[in-house]
Every structure is written in C-alpha cells, then in structure tokens.
Write a protein that holds these residues in place. Structure first.
Motif, PDB file in Angstrom:
ATOM      1  N   THR A 177      34.467  14.965  38.955  1.00 34.70           N
ATOM      2  CA  THR A 177      35.121  13.570  38.945  1.00 34.70           C
ATOM      3  C   THR A 177      34.116  12.685  38.241  1.00 34.70           C
ATOM      4  OG1 THR A 177      34.391  13.509  41.297  1.00 34.70           O
ATOM      5  CG2 THR A 177      36.689  13.983  40.864  1.00 34.70           C
ATOM      6  N   ASN A 178      33.015  12.572  38.282  1.00 35.50           N
ATOM      7  CA  ASN A 178      32.278  11.545  37.770  1.00 35.50           C
ATOM      8  C   ASN A 178      32.093  11.774  36.129  1.00 35.50           C
ATOM      9  OD1 ASN A 178      30.474  13.669  37.385  1.00 35.50           O
ATOM     10  ND2 ASN A 178      28.591  12.705  38.271  1.00 35.50           N
TER      11      ASN A 178
ATOM     12  N   ARG B  62      42.342  20.389  41.421  1.00 27.01           N
ATOM     13  CA  ARG B  62      42.111  19.751  42.753  1.00 27.01           C
ATOM     14  C   ARG B  62      42.884  18.437  42.949  1.00 27.01           C
ATOM     15  NH1 ARG B  62      37.385  19.754  40.068  1.00 27.01           N
ATOM     16  NH2 ARG B  62      36.172  18.110  40.533  1.00 27.01           N
ATOM     17  N   LYS B  63      43.112  18.126  43.985  1.00 28.71           N
ATOM     18  CA  LYS B  63      43.760  16.691  44.260  1.00 28.71           C
ATOM     19  C   LYS B  63      42.897  15.575  43.859  1.00 28.71           C
ATOM     20  CE  LYS B  63      46.045  13.688  47.421  1.00 28.71           C
ATOM     21  NZ  LYS B  63      47.264  13.914  48.715  1.00 28.71           N
TER      22      LYS B  63
ATOM     23  N   CYS C 148      43.528  12.426  41.413  1.00 29.31           N
ATOM     24  CA  CYS C 148      43.561  10.784  41.736  1.00 29.31           C
ATOM     25  C   CYS C 148      42.503  10.119  40.841  1.00 29.31           C
ATOM     26  CB  CYS C 148      42.876  10.670  43.283  1.00 29.31           C
ATOM     27  SG  CYS C 148      44.111  11.447  44.451  1.00 29.31           S
ATOM     28  N   GLU C 149      41.451  10.605  40.459  1.00 30.25           N
ATOM     29  CA  GLU C 149      40.172   9.976  39.659  1.00 30.25           C
ATOM     30  C   GLU C 149      40.845   9.907  37.873  1.00 30.25           C
ATOM     31  OE1 GLU C 149      37.931   8.692  40.589  1.00 30.25           O
ATOM     32  OE2 GLU C 149      36.830   8.223  38.474  1.00 30.25           O
ATOM     33  N   ILE C 150      41.608  11.228  37.589  1.00 32.42           N
ATOM     34  CA  ILE C 150      42.450  10.867  36.410  1.00 32.42           C
ATOM     35  C   ILE C 150      43.326   9.707  36.402  1.00 32.42           C
ATOM     36  CG2 ILE C 150      43.959  12.057  34.699  1.00 32.42           C
ATOM     37  CD1 ILE C 150      42.713  14.636  35.632  1.00 32.42           C
TER      38      ILE C 150
ATOM     39  N   LYS D  54      49.475  25.895  49.111  1.00 35.30           N
ATOM     40  CA  LYS D  54      49.727  24.568  50.009  1.00 35.30           C
ATOM     41  C   LYS D  54      48.887  23.512  49.054  1.00 35.30           C
ATOM     42  CE  LYS D  54      48.318  24.265  54.252  1.00 35.30           C
ATOM     43  NZ  LYS D  54      47.426  25.106  55.407  1.00 35.30           N
ATOM     44  N   ASP D  55      47.722  23.783  48.572  1.00 33.04           N
ATOM     45  CA  ASP D  55      47.159  22.553  47.934  1.00 33.04           C
ATOM     46  C   ASP D  55      48.082  22.253  46.745  1.00 33.04           C
ATOM     47  OD1 ASP D  55      45.040  22.652  49.934  1.00 33.04           O
ATOM     48  OD2 ASP D  55      43.582  23.772  48.510  1.00 33.04           O
ATOM     49  N   PHE D  56      48.350  23.314  45.888  1.00 40.30           N
ATOM     50  CA  PHE D  56      49.090  22.963  44.694  1.00 40.30           C
ATOM     51  C   PHE D  56      50.683  22.154  45.187  1.00 40.30           C
ATOM     52  CE2 PHE D  56      52.691  23.814  42.156  1.00 40.30           C
ATOM     53  CZ  PHE D  56      52.161  23.431  40.813  1.00 40.30           C
TER      54      PHE D  56
END
Ligand SMILES: *Cc1c(COP(=O)(O)O)cnc(C)c1O
Length: 236
Positions: free
Chosen positions: A86-87, A104-105, A109-111, A142-144
C-alpha cells in the motif's frame, strides 16, 4: 544476439495462430510486454516496433524507467503486474494505466485515495488465485464479493474494474495449466452475470511458457517477458 524486433514478430505470429486455432475473433488478444529487469533502451526498441503495452513488477524500478519512456511515446501504457504494497500505491498510480495485481480491499481503498488526490481514473484487474504456488491473488470468494459489492455501491469512483488476472502453476503438466486458466474464465463468467453493470471482459493470463494454452482458454491479455527480451539478469 537477441533481436527484440524478431522476437515480437514471432510472438505476435504465435498469438495470431492460437487465435485462429481457437476460433476466436481477430485481435481479441493483446500482448503485454513484461519489461522487468530490462533497461530503458530495450523497452524503447520494442516501442519502435509498435509495442506499446508494458508490464512491470516493482514500483521502484518502474518509477525509474517509465517517466522517460512515457515522454518518448505518448501511446505507451504501463500495467503494474507485481505484488503491491500500500505504501507504494502513490508512486505507481502516477505512471500506470492499469493495476493488474489487485488482491485485497486495503489496496483498493489506497488506490482510490491516491487517484482521487490527482484526479485520475485508473483501471484494475482482480488477481485471483487459481493454483500457482505463490499465495498472491484473492483466495477467499467472500473477500472478493465484499470488494465487488463496494464497487456496486459506487465506493471507488476513480477505479474501473475491467476483469481478472491469474498465474498458472509452474509445472510442465499442461492439464494443470489448462485447469488454472479455465478456473479464471469460469469465475469471470459467473461474476459478469451477477454484476452486469461492469465490463469485466479482460482476462490476463498466460506468460512466455503458457500463453498459447491461455489463449485457448480465453485469455485477452498475455503477459510475455522472456520470449521478447530474453532471460532476466537478476544480479544487475
Ligand atoms: C515476470 C512475469 C511475467 C512474464 O514472465 P515470462 O515467463 O518472462 O514471460 C508475467 N506475469 C507476471 C505476473 C510476472 O511477474
């Protein structure tokens, strides 16, 4: 001596033959030239042969190489295909058109956050784990679903989901490779039916050793490095 021009011709011919063999539409498969560990001069050689889509794995390396290449030719399009922390999102969103390795979520969110800042819309592919040894890609449905439902709720207005990416297992067993690609295509078909509001038609699958199998299984983007640029020198 490796000729990038010659290699590109050979790969493009093989792609076209595989398209014909599989009764697929002309030009239905795009070639992404994976240029990781290869220098700017070699990438420019490929650009001069009308190869415009490139893939890189490491943000640090892409950041050093691609600003000048994008300057050299405005048609060049960079895809991020490697595992992304993410960084590093802030740096990569500035120079790439598509992030294929979204798994991953938190990353999404970061994008969204970074693209909003620079008022840019970026394409992504969802990386799905279909059998390779490495653990990259969504493994849990489930994550997807949580993520795609967020998209449905319009939570990420600066991101356009365009399809899916996967890596086949490193094996000579062609049946296992077929299975891995087939798994991605079936998953895509299922999700596309459930979420008709998106165009999830891109299937990024197939590398130097297995892109012909991937095209038989419906690939729309093949990611080819070694067969274009030669072996990578990891010690440089
Ligand atoms: C390196 C890499 C490729 C290209 O692999 P080759 O075997 O050199 O064609 C494709 N996809 C991903 C995700 C890669 O990391």
């Amino acid at each position: 001596m490796i000729s990038i021009e010659e290699n590109l011709k050979i790969i493009n011919d093989k792609i076209n033959n595989s398209i014909l063999k599989s009764n697929r539409a002309e030009k239905s498969v795009k070639l992404l030239a994976v240029s990781k560990f290869h220098p700017v001069e070699e990438i420019i050689q490929a650009v001069d042969c009308n190869q415009f889509m490139f893939g890189e794995n490491h943000v640090q390396e892409a950041k050093l190489k691609f600003p000048s290449i994008l300057e050299y030719n405005k048609n060049v399009s960079l895809h991020m295909i490697g595992q992304l922390q993410t960084n590093k999102v802030k740096d990569i969103t500035k120079i790439c058109d598509c992030i294929q390795s979204v798994d991953r979520k938190k990353l999404i969110c970061e994008i969204e956050k970074q693209c909003e800042k620079i008022n840019k819309t970026i394409k992504i592919l969802f990386e799905i784990h279909t059998g390779e040894e490495s653990k990259s890609g969504f493994t849990d449905e489930k994550d997807f679903y949580e993520v795609i439902n967020d998209f449905s709720d319009n939570k990420y207005p600066h991101i356009i989901p365009c399809g899916f990416m996967t890596m086949a297992p490193f094996t000579k067993d062609e049946k296992l490779i077929h299975n891995s690609f087939k798994k991605l295509r079936l998953f895509q078909e299922k999700i596309q039916k459930e979420y008709p509001e998106f165009d999830l038609s891109e299937l990024s699958m197939g590398m130097s050793n297995d892109f012909e199998i991937a095209i038989e299984e419906g690939s729309t983007i093949v990611r080819v490095g070694t067969a274009i640029f030669g072996e990578r020198n990891y010690n440089k």
